[in-house]
Design a protein around this motif. Structure first.
Motif, PDB file in Angstrom:
ATOM      1  N   ALA A 147       0.634  -1.344  -0.164  1.00 29.61           N
ATOM      2  CA  ALA A 147      -0.018  -0.297  -0.010  1.00 29.61           C
ATOM      3  C   ALA A 147       0.772   1.396  -0.229  1.00 29.61           C
ATOM      4  O   ALA A 147       0.483   2.026  -0.670  1.00 29.61           O
ATOM      5  CB  ALA A 147      -1.129  -0.229   1.357  1.00 29.61           C
ATOM      6  N   LEU A 148       2.163   1.093   0.957  1.00 27.18           N
ATOM      7  CA  LEU A 148       2.650   2.370   0.990  1.00 27.18           C
ATOM      8  C   LEU A 148       3.836   2.285  -0.614  1.00 27.18           C
ATOM      9  O   LEU A 148       3.843   3.527  -1.035  1.00 27.18           O
ATOM     10  CB  LEU A 148       4.118   2.346   1.776  1.00 27.18           C
TER      11      LEU A 148
ATOM     12  N   MET B  99       3.010   7.736   3.968  1.00 23.02           N
ATOM     13  CA  MET B  99       3.288   7.157   5.391  1.00 23.02           C
ATOM     14  C   MET B  99       2.774   7.204   6.450  1.00 23.02           C
ATOM     15  O   MET B  99       2.427   6.002   7.695  1.00 23.02           O
ATOM     16  CB  MET B  99       5.070   6.868   5.443  1.00 23.02           C
ATOM     17  N   GLY B 100       3.023   7.927   7.180  1.00 21.92           N
ATOM     18  CA  GLY B 100       2.493   8.985   8.212  1.00 21.92           C
ATOM     19  C   GLY B 100       0.540   8.482   8.560  1.00 21.92           C
ATOM     20  O   GLY B 100       0.355   7.767   9.111  1.00 21.92           O
TER      21      GLY B 100
ATOM     22  N   ILE C 235      -3.051   5.339  10.515  1.00 20.15           N
ATOM     23  CA  ILE C 235      -5.249   3.724   9.770  1.00 20.15           C
ATOM     24  C   ILE C 235      -4.321   2.621  10.471  1.00 20.15           C
ATOM     25  O   ILE C 235      -5.613   2.131  10.901  1.00 20.15           O
ATOM     26  CB  ILE C 235      -5.629   4.857   8.810  1.00 20.15           C
ATOM     27  N   TRP C 236      -3.912   2.012   9.699  1.00 17.75           N
ATOM     28  CA  TRP C 236      -3.558   0.792   9.995  1.00 17.75           C
ATOM     29  C   TRP C 236      -3.128   0.304  11.631  1.00 17.75           C
ATOM     30  O   TRP C 236      -3.875  -0.605  12.208  1.00 17.75           O
ATOM     31  CB  TRP C 236      -2.474   0.407   9.144  1.00 17.75           C
ATOM     32  N   SER C 237      -2.496   1.486  12.471  1.00 13.71           N
ATOM     33  CA  SER C 237      -2.223   1.111  13.839  1.00 13.71           C
ATOM     34  C   SER C 237      -3.580   1.303  14.615  1.00 13.71           C
ATOM     35  O   SER C 237      -4.004   0.633  15.214  1.00 13.71           O
ATOM     36  CB  SER C 237      -0.999   1.606  14.213  1.00 13.71           C
TER      37      SER C 237
ATOM     38  N   GLY D 248      -4.960  16.098   4.255  1.00 11.35           N
ATOM     39  CA  GLY D 248      -4.459  15.634   3.013  1.00 11.35           C
ATOM     40  C   GLY D 248      -3.914  14.060   2.816  1.00 11.35           C
ATOM     41  O   GLY D 248      -2.942  13.794   1.460  1.00 11.35           O
ATOM     42  N   GLY D 249      -4.421  12.828   3.602  1.00 11.44           N
ATOM     43  CA  GLY D 249      -3.379  11.698   2.835  1.00 11.44           C
ATOM     44  C   GLY D 249      -4.726  11.411   2.027  1.00 11.44           C
ATOM     45  O   GLY D 249      -5.688  11.111   2.099  1.00 11.44           O
ATOM     46  N   HIS D 250      -3.247  11.143   0.854  1.00 12.14           N
ATOM     47  CA  HIS D 250      -4.432  10.710  -0.753  1.00 12.14           C
ATOM     48  C   HIS D 250      -3.993   8.872  -0.552  1.00 12.14           C
ATOM     49  O   HIS D 250      -2.723   8.836  -0.649  1.00 12.14           O
ATOM     50  CB  HIS D 250      -3.677  10.933  -1.637  1.00 12.14           C
TER      51      HIS D 250
END
Length: 107
Positions: free
Chosen positions: A49-50, A56-57, A62-64, A105-107
């Motif tokens: 996904a990365l 990354m942040g 979201i993952w954690s 702004g996370g895309h």
């Protein structure tokens, strides 16, 4: 596609963590294999996904965060753990933080 991979990574991590509880300290071979497989799968999917240009942040948050919230709810629903008002508040703060990161702004 990266969001699907991230969702699958979260699901795999949650399943692995649930299996960790069932592994009895990694002494039950079947559950121990499930734990290892789940975490390897989760990290692999997160890495993919990365690679597809998720921030990354944001992706890690979201993952954690989603994993943490899901595990707290699974623990309360299926493993006899308590869900206090403080825990519910913490889960809501995690979810709120993930929402803010996405809006930022996370895309």
């Amino acid at each position: 596609m990266p969001w699907l991979l991230l969702t699958l990574a979260i699901t795999s991590e949650v399943l692995a963590t649930s299996a960790l509880k069932l592994s009895n300290g990694l002494t039950h071979p079947g559950w121990t294999i499930a734990v290892a497989t789940g975490y390897i799968t989760s990290f692999t999917l997160l890495a993919q996904a990365l690679k597809l240009h998720l921030d990354m942040g944001t992706a890690y948050a979201i993952w954690s965060g989603a994993g943490t919230a899901a595990i707290a709810l699974i623990g309360a629903a299926f493993m006899g753990e308590t869900l206090t008002p403080h825990k519910i508040g913490g889960i809501l703060l995690i979810i709120g933080g993930v929402i803010v990161l996405n809006l930022a702004g996370g895309h």
